[in-house]
Scaffold this motif. Structure first.
Motif, mmCIF file in Angstrom:
data_model
loop_
_atom_site.group_PDB
_atom_site.id
_atom_site.type_symbol
_atom_site.label_atom_id
_atom_site.label_comp_id
_atom_site.label_asym_id
_atom_site.label_seq_id
_atom_site.Cartn_x
_atom_site.Cartn_y
_atom_site.Cartn_z
ATOM 1 N N MET A 198 -9.473 5.068 2.352
ATOM 2 C CA MET A 198 -9.087 4.666 1.006
ATOM 3 C C MET A 198 -7.626 4.253 1.020
ATOM 4 S SD MET A 198 -9.090 7.033 -2.427
ATOM 5 C CE MET A 198 -8.916 8.535 -1.500
ATOM 6 N N THR A 199 -7.328 3.158 0.337
ATOM 7 C CA THR A 199 -5.932 2.724 0.210
ATOM 8 C C THR A 199 -5.588 2.602 -1.270
ATOM 9 O OG1 THR A 199 -6.565 0.373 0.303
ATOM 10 C CG2 THR A 199 -5.950 1.439 2.382
ATOM 11 N N ILE A 244 0.849 -1.200 0.000
ATOM 12 C CA ILE A 244 0.000 0.000 0.000
ATOM 13 C C ILE A 244 0.881 1.244 0.000
ATOM 14 C CG2 ILE A 244 -1.650 1.329 1.393
ATOM 15 C CD1 ILE A 244 -2.807 -1.424 2.250
ATOM 16 N N SER A 245 0.645 2.133 -0.965
ATOM 17 C CA SER A 245 1.484 3.330 -1.069
ATOM 18 C C SER A 245 0.858 4.545 -0.384
ATOM 19 C CB SER A 245 1.766 3.651 -2.536
ATOM 20 O OG SER A 245 0.562 3.740 -3.265
ATOM 21 N N ASP A 246 -0.463 4.512 -0.132
ATOM 22 C CA ASP A 246 -1.111 5.652 0.508
ATOM 23 C C ASP A 246 -2.380 5.190 1.212
ATOM 24 O OD1 ASP A 246 -1.404 8.297 1.253
ATOM 25 O OD2 ASP A 246 -2.317 8.941 -0.637
ATOM 26 N N VAL A 247 -2.679 5.851 2.320
ATOM 27 C CA VAL A 247 -3.942 5.604 3.031
ATOM 28 C C VAL A 247 -4.518 6.951 3.452
ATOM 29 C CG1 VAL A 247 -2.729 5.198 5.230
ATOM 30 C CG2 VAL A 247 -5.063 4.377 4.954
ATOM 31 N N LYS A 248 -5.828 7.146 3.189
ATOM 32 C CA LYS A 248 -6.465 8.430 3.505
ATOM 33 C C LYS A 248 -7.867 8.175 4.063
ATOM 34 C CE LYS A 248 -3.569 11.627 1.751
ATOM 35 N NZ LYS A 248 -3.313 11.656 0.339
ATOM 36 N N PHE A 296 2.125 5.764 -5.673
ATOM 37 C CA PHE A 296 1.035 6.655 -6.080
ATOM 38 C C PHE A 296 0.206 7.051 -4.862
ATOM 39 C CE2 PHE A 296 2.002 4.309 -9.964
ATOM 40 C CZ PHE A 296 1.996 5.313 -10.917
ATOM 41 N N GLU A 297 -0.150 8.331 -4.795
ATOM 42 C CA GLU A 297 -1.027 8.799 -3.721
ATOM 43 C C GLU A 297 -2.461 8.876 -4.235
ATOM 44 O OE1 GLU A 297 0.630 12.504 -2.386
ATOM 45 O OE2 GLU A 297 2.538 11.584 -1.872
#
Length: 447
Positions: A301-302, A288-292, A346-347
């Motif tokens: 969201m991942t 996972i490159s981003d978590v929000k 990627f975000e």
């Protein structure tokens, strides 16, 4: 199509592009983070040269009802300098990894910026008056001989040209052995977390000489290391809750009320792998490159290499929504591994109402997914459409077989052109998209 209201199709238009036109890009100019402040009036970018550039939205033009205020440079400052760790004989890059704004409490703005090792709290303030009429100082700054002063003057403030000053108020250093990948401000606005590959620290914004270690996944024997922390974020409303994601594709939700060291998670979000898709690259692309978190705090969201997943915090066993970002690359994983693109991070971001998500791809494409209508769109950040209010045409990628007229073959995609960093205005349909060294700003077409 795909707007902040969801359901109502909107057309995305070109608004502005910032940055040099040259094909020859200096490494220092590559944008490494993009972030709107809480009102959306300011937009900050950080680059590999350690600089922070802040753009301010101009007041709306009353004569042109369709025109929103443009973003113009408000302040530019050098946030971080290259350093050298003499103990480890390592260079510490000046590259800005993350910027996070604090909510505005007075006339000044505050933001946190971080490179691999050091976090700084910056104050950005305006000055449009200067004092004149000192008794012991000339106007040019030279000191007067006190014996020559025969009358007392009362200093006064005189108007001057607006100056925007950036000053470092706090420097949070020496707390991370590994590279910092995330910073996140708590909803109490007094504390924040910083995460590196193996540890997460909790800081108070007023205290620079100590932080509390709240997660530590470093094994006693480093040969037993199986995963690293890739991103971490505080919940937007619940000040005791945070999540962190791992290179194994799992997300752990932790509650700081449970214990001082949150090594034992409260919830573990993980989707079982589809055996039919199992390959040599499975573990790499599941990282996972981003978590929000969504603004509402109900969802998160991942982003992994090929997809965006939406998780309901009440359901751990699988995501409630999965969106394929560039599934056509699954057949290309071998060449993407050879050119290291498979490790790109990627975000992703939410729109203001949590109804649409956005993330980047290759060939300067970026993707939007409407959660209500389940429609998606691919758009391109390109200087070819750089007349203001030019409507962006949807792009399509042809995976195999016969290519239609407007489609782009997957073999002709440029993997050096990638959109890793995107941001969505918190209240309006204005988005900021970073290509290598350019910042594109798009907005919805206002009739």
């Amino acid at each position: 199509m795909l707007g902040a209201g969801g359901g109502n199709d909107i057309q995305w238009c070109f608004s502005q592009v910032k940055g040099a036109v040259d094909d020859d890009v200096a490494e220092a100019d590559i944008i490494s983070t993009v972030e709107f402040n809480h009102s959306g009036e300011l937009l900050a970018t950080g680059d590999k040269g350690g600089r922070v550039v802040i753009f301010q939205q101009e007041q709306e033009n009353k004569t042109q009802s369709h025109s929103r205020g443009e973003y113009n440079v408000y302040s530019t400052f050098q946030s971080h300098e290259p350093e050298f760790d003499y103990l480890k004989s390592l260079e510490i890059e000046e590259k800005i990894n993350k910027i996070r704004w604090l909510p505005q409490k007075n006339a000044a703005q505050f933001l946190l910026s971080t490179n691999d090792k050091t976090i700084k709290l910056w104050k950005i303030s305006e000055r449009d008056k200067r004092p004149e009429g000192y008794n012991l100082k000339e106007e040019d700054g030279r000191y007067r001989d006190p014996t020559t002063v025969t009358t007392l003057r009362v200093p006064v403030f005189r108007p001057m040209d607006l100056m925007v000053e950036a000053s470092p108020r706090r420097i949070f250093a020496n707390a991370h052995t590994y590279h910092i990948n995330s910073i996140s401000i708590n909803s109490d606005y007094e504390t924040y977390l910083s995460a590196d590959d193996l540890r997460i620290n909790l800081w108070h914004l007023e205290i620079t000489d100590r932080s509390f270690n709240i997660v530590d996944i470093k094994p006693a024997n480093m040969e037993e290391l199986t995963e690293v922390i890739t991103a971490a974020e505080f919940h937007p409303n619940s000040c005791n809750t945070f999540v962190y994601s791992s290179s194994k594709g799992t997300i752990r939700l932790c509650d700081m009320r449970a214990s001082a060291l949150c090594d034992r998670h409260s919830k573990l979000f993980e989707e079982p792998e589809d055996p039919s898709n199992r390959s040599f690259f499975s573990e790499i692309i599941s990282s996972i490159s981003d978590v929000k978190f969504s603004h509402s705090g109900r969802y998160m969201m991942t982003r992994d290499y090929l997809s965006v997943k939406i998780w309901d915090l009440n359901m751990e066993n699988r995501p409630v929504e999965t969106y394929q970002v560039h599934e056509y690359l699954r057949s290309k994983l071998c060449s993407l591994y050879e050119n290291d693109c498979i490790f790109d991070k990627f975000e992703c971001c939410w729109n203001g109402s949590d109804s649409i998500v956005m993330t980047g791809s290759y060939n300067n494409f970026f993707r939007m997914f409407d959660r209500n209508t389940k429609r998606d769109i691919t758009l391109e950040a390109s200087r070819e459409n750089n007349k203001p209010r030019t409507v962006l045409k949807p792009r399509k990628v042809c995976a195999s077989g016969k290519r239609k007229k407007d489609e782009i073959s997957v073999d002709s995609l440029d993997f050096n052109k990638k959109i890793l960093h995107t941001a969505w205005h918190p209240k309006e349909n204005i988005i900021a998209v970073a290509t290598t060294n350019n910042l594109y700003i798009f907005q919805d077409k206002m009739n």
